[in-house]
Design a protein around this motif. Sequence first.
Motif, PDB file in Angstrom:
ATOM      1  N   THR A 122       0.836  -1.208   0.000  1.00 24.40           N
ATOM      2  CA  THR A 122       0.000   0.000   0.000  1.00 24.40           C
ATOM      3  C   THR A 122       0.870   1.258   0.000  1.00 24.40           C
ATOM      4  O   THR A 122       0.595   2.212  -0.725  1.00 24.40           O
ATOM      5  CB  THR A 122      -0.926   0.000   1.227  1.00 24.40           C
ATOM      6  OG1 THR A 122      -1.657  -1.219   1.244  1.00 24.40           O
ATOM      7  CG2 THR A 122      -1.892   1.164   1.186  1.00 24.40           C
ATOM      8  N   ARG A 123       1.926   1.255   0.799  1.00 23.70           N
ATOM      9  CA  ARG A 123       2.826   2.411   0.827  1.00 23.70           C
ATOM     10  C   ARG A 123       3.566   2.565  -0.492  1.00 23.70           C
ATOM     11  O   ARG A 123       3.778   3.677  -0.978  1.00 23.70           O
ATOM     12  CB  ARG A 123       3.822   2.268   1.981  1.00 23.70           C
ATOM     13  CG  ARG A 123       3.171   2.443   3.322  1.00 23.70           C
ATOM     14  CD  ARG A 123       4.200   2.570   4.397  1.00 23.70           C
ATOM     15  NE  ARG A 123       5.074   1.409   4.445  1.00 23.70           N
ATOM     16  CZ  ARG A 123       5.180   0.592   5.474  1.00 23.70           C
ATOM     17  NH1 ARG A 123       4.488   0.808   6.559  1.00 23.70           N
ATOM     18  NH2 ARG A 123       5.993  -0.432   5.435  1.00 23.70           N
ATOM     19  N   LEU A 124       3.958   1.436  -1.090  1.00 30.66           N
ATOM     20  CA  LEU A 124       4.634   1.488  -2.394  1.00 30.66           C
ATOM     21  C   LEU A 124       3.682   2.018  -3.467  1.00 30.66           C
ATOM     22  O   LEU A 124       4.087   2.793  -4.331  1.00 30.66           O
ATOM     23  CB  LEU A 124       5.161   0.100  -2.758  1.00 30.66           C
ATOM     24  CG  LEU A 124       6.109  -0.010  -3.922  1.00 30.66           C
ATOM     25  CD1 LEU A 124       7.336   0.882  -3.730  1.00 30.66           C
ATOM     26  CD2 LEU A 124       6.567  -1.451  -4.090  1.00 30.66           C
ATOM     27  N   HIS A 125       2.425   1.621  -3.389  1.00 34.65           N
ATOM     28  CA  HIS A 125       1.421   2.129  -4.324  1.00 34.65           C
ATOM     29  C   HIS A 125       1.284   3.653  -4.195  1.00 34.65           C
ATOM     30  O   HIS A 125       1.221   4.365  -5.195  1.00 34.65           O
ATOM     31  CB  HIS A 125       0.076   1.448  -4.071  1.00 34.65           C
ATOM     32  CG  HIS A 125      -1.051   2.021  -4.851  1.00 34.65           C
ATOM     33  ND1 HIS A 125      -1.187   1.833  -6.214  1.00 34.65           N
ATOM     34  CD2 HIS A 125      -2.095   2.793  -4.474  1.00 34.65           C
ATOM     35  CE1 HIS A 125      -2.270   2.470  -6.639  1.00 34.65           C
ATOM     36  NE2 HIS A 125      -2.836   3.055  -5.603  1.00 34.65           N
ATOM     37  N   ALA A 126       1.258   4.148  -2.966  1.00 35.14           N
ATOM     38  CA  ALA A 126       1.157   5.594  -2.750  1.00 35.14           C
ATOM     39  C   ALA A 126       2.384   6.310  -3.300  1.00 35.14           C
ATOM     40  O   ALA A 126       2.278   7.405  -3.871  1.00 35.14           O
ATOM     41  CB  ALA A 126       0.997   5.886  -1.261  1.00 35.14           C
ATOM     42  N   ALA A 127       3.554   5.712  -3.155  1.00 32.56           N
ATOM     43  CA  ALA A 127       4.776   6.316  -3.694  1.00 32.56           C
ATOM     44  C   ALA A 127       4.760   6.308  -5.224  1.00 32.56           C
ATOM     45  O   ALA A 127       5.248   7.255  -5.858  1.00 32.56           O
ATOM     46  CB  ALA A 127       6.006   5.571  -3.182  1.00 32.56           C
ATOM     47  N   LEU A 128       4.202   5.274  -5.824  1.00 27.03           N
ATOM     48  CA  LEU A 128       4.127   5.197  -7.289  1.00 27.03           C
ATOM     49  C   LEU A 128       3.240   6.302  -7.856  1.00 27.03           C
ATOM     50  O   LEU A 128       3.513   6.827  -8.935  1.00 27.03           O
ATOM     51  CB  LEU A 128       3.587   3.835  -7.725  1.00 27.03           C
ATOM     52  CG  LEU A 128       4.543   2.667  -7.608  1.00 27.03           C
ATOM     53  CD1 LEU A 128       3.798   1.357  -7.834  1.00 27.03           C
ATOM     54  CD2 LEU A 128       5.681   2.805  -8.588  1.00 27.03           C
ATOM     55  N   ILE A 129       2.205   6.658  -7.139  1.00 25.67           N
ATOM     56  CA  ILE A 129       1.295   7.701  -7.614  1.00 25.67           C
ATOM     57  C   ILE A 129       2.009   9.040  -7.730  1.00 25.67           C
ATOM     58  O   ILE A 129       1.740   9.827  -8.636  1.00 25.67           O
ATOM     59  CB  ILE A 129       0.070   7.803  -6.685  1.00 25.67           C
ATOM     60  CG1 ILE A 129      -0.776   6.543  -6.821  1.00 25.67           C
ATOM     61  CG2 ILE A 129      -0.755   9.038  -6.981  1.00 25.67           C
ATOM     62  CD1 ILE A 129      -1.902   6.450  -5.817  1.00 25.67           C
ATOM     63  N   SER A 130       2.959   9.288  -6.853  1.00 27.41           N
ATOM     64  CA  SER A 130       3.637  10.586  -6.857  1.00 27.41           C
ATOM     65  C   SER A 130       4.848  10.650  -7.784  1.00 27.41           C
ATOM     66  O   SER A 130       5.477  11.696  -7.885  1.00 27.41           O
ATOM     67  CB  SER A 130       4.058  10.954  -5.432  1.00 27.41           C
ATOM     68  OG  SER A 130       5.038  10.046  -4.970  1.00 27.41           O
ATOM     69  N   CYS A 131       5.173   9.575  -8.457  1.00 26.57           N
ATOM     70  CA  CYS A 131       6.337   9.558  -9.356  1.00 26.57           C
ATOM     71  C   CYS A 131       6.084  10.431 -10.584  1.00 26.57           C
ATOM     72  O   CYS A 131       5.021  10.365 -11.194  1.00 26.57           O
ATOM     73  CB  CYS A 131       6.665   8.143  -9.801  1.00 26.57           C
ATOM     74  SG  CYS A 131       7.390   7.151  -8.502  1.00 26.57           S
ATOM     75  N   GLN A 132       7.080  11.239 -10.928  1.00 31.09           N
ATOM     76  CA  GLN A 132       6.981  12.145 -12.066  1.00 31.09           C
ATOM     77  C   GLN A 132       7.885  11.765 -13.226  1.00 31.09           C
ATOM     78  O   GLN A 132       7.728  12.288 -14.325  1.00 31.09           O
ATOM     79  CB  GLN A 132       7.328  13.569 -11.614  1.00 31.09           C
ATOM     80  CG  GLN A 132       6.408  14.113 -10.545  1.00 31.09           C
ATOM     81  CD  GLN A 132       5.008  14.344 -11.066  1.00 31.09           C
ATOM     82  OE1 GLN A 132       4.818  14.789 -12.184  1.00 31.09           O
ATOM     83  NE2 GLN A 132       4.014  14.019 -10.248  1.00 31.09           N
ATOM     84  N   SER A 133       8.866  10.888 -12.990  1.00 33.74           N
ATOM     85  CA  SER A 133       9.825  10.542 -14.036  1.00 33.74           C
ATOM     86  C   SER A 133      10.283   9.099 -13.862  1.00 33.74           C
ATOM     87  O   SER A 133      10.088   8.505 -12.795  1.00 33.74           O
ATOM     88  CB  SER A 133      11.034  11.484 -13.961  1.00 33.74           C
ATOM     89  OG  SER A 133      11.800  11.188 -12.814  1.00 33.74           O
ATOM     90  N   PRO A 134      10.904   8.537 -14.896  1.00 36.90           N
ATOM     91  CA  PRO A 134      11.444   7.179 -14.771  1.00 36.90           C
ATOM     92  C   PRO A 134      12.505   7.080 -13.678  1.00 36.90           C
ATOM     93  O   PRO A 134      12.664   6.043 -13.056  1.00 36.90           O
ATOM     94  CB  PRO A 134      12.049   6.898 -16.143  1.00 36.90           C
ATOM     95  CG  PRO A 134      11.394   7.830 -17.063  1.00 36.90           C
ATOM     96  CD  PRO A 134      11.036   9.031 -16.265  1.00 36.90           C
ATOM     97  N   LYS A 135      13.212   8.162 -13.436  1.00 41.26           N
ATOM     98  CA  LYS A 135      14.228   8.152 -12.385  1.00 41.26           C
ATOM     99  C   LYS A 135      13.577   7.946 -11.015  1.00 41.26           C
ATOM    100  O   LYS A 135      14.106   7.223 -10.164  1.00 41.26           O
ATOM    101  CB  LYS A 135      15.016   9.457 -12.409  1.00 41.26           C
ATOM    102  CG  LYS A 135      16.271   9.439 -11.611  1.00 41.26           C
ATOM    103  CD  LYS A 135      17.041  10.704 -11.865  1.00 41.26           C
ATOM    104  CE  LYS A 135      18.433  10.606 -11.283  1.00 41.26           C
ATOM    105  NZ  LYS A 135      19.228  11.782 -11.579  1.00 41.26           N
TER     106      LYS A 135
END
Length: 113
Positions: free
Chosen positions: A43-56
Amino acid sequence: MFFKLPWFKSKIEHYHDTQVLELDFLVDEFHDAMADIQDPLRTRLHAALISCQSPKDLWFLRGKLFNLISKHHCENVANERVARLDQKMRHFVDHHPDYEPEELPSGPMALLH
């Protein structure tokens, strides 16, 4: 002549460049890699994925993904899933006009903690 009838068309799926060139395509790959795992860390990883802006940004989350998969499966399964993800991330960066291939580290597990 006979094979040009409309019902004899091949059913080969072709992926459009727009599908491969969207960051959501990579985020979906992350979700596929951890789809069979039920854990609060997911669940925490999912929340972090939502905020990703770039492949980096995604690249830095792969270590957490690897740890999650190896916790619930084995290290070999985690290596296979992360390697498949790495290939898709590399393809994305190589073919996307907005990103340079140098943005991602070259080592297959360079940022794994």
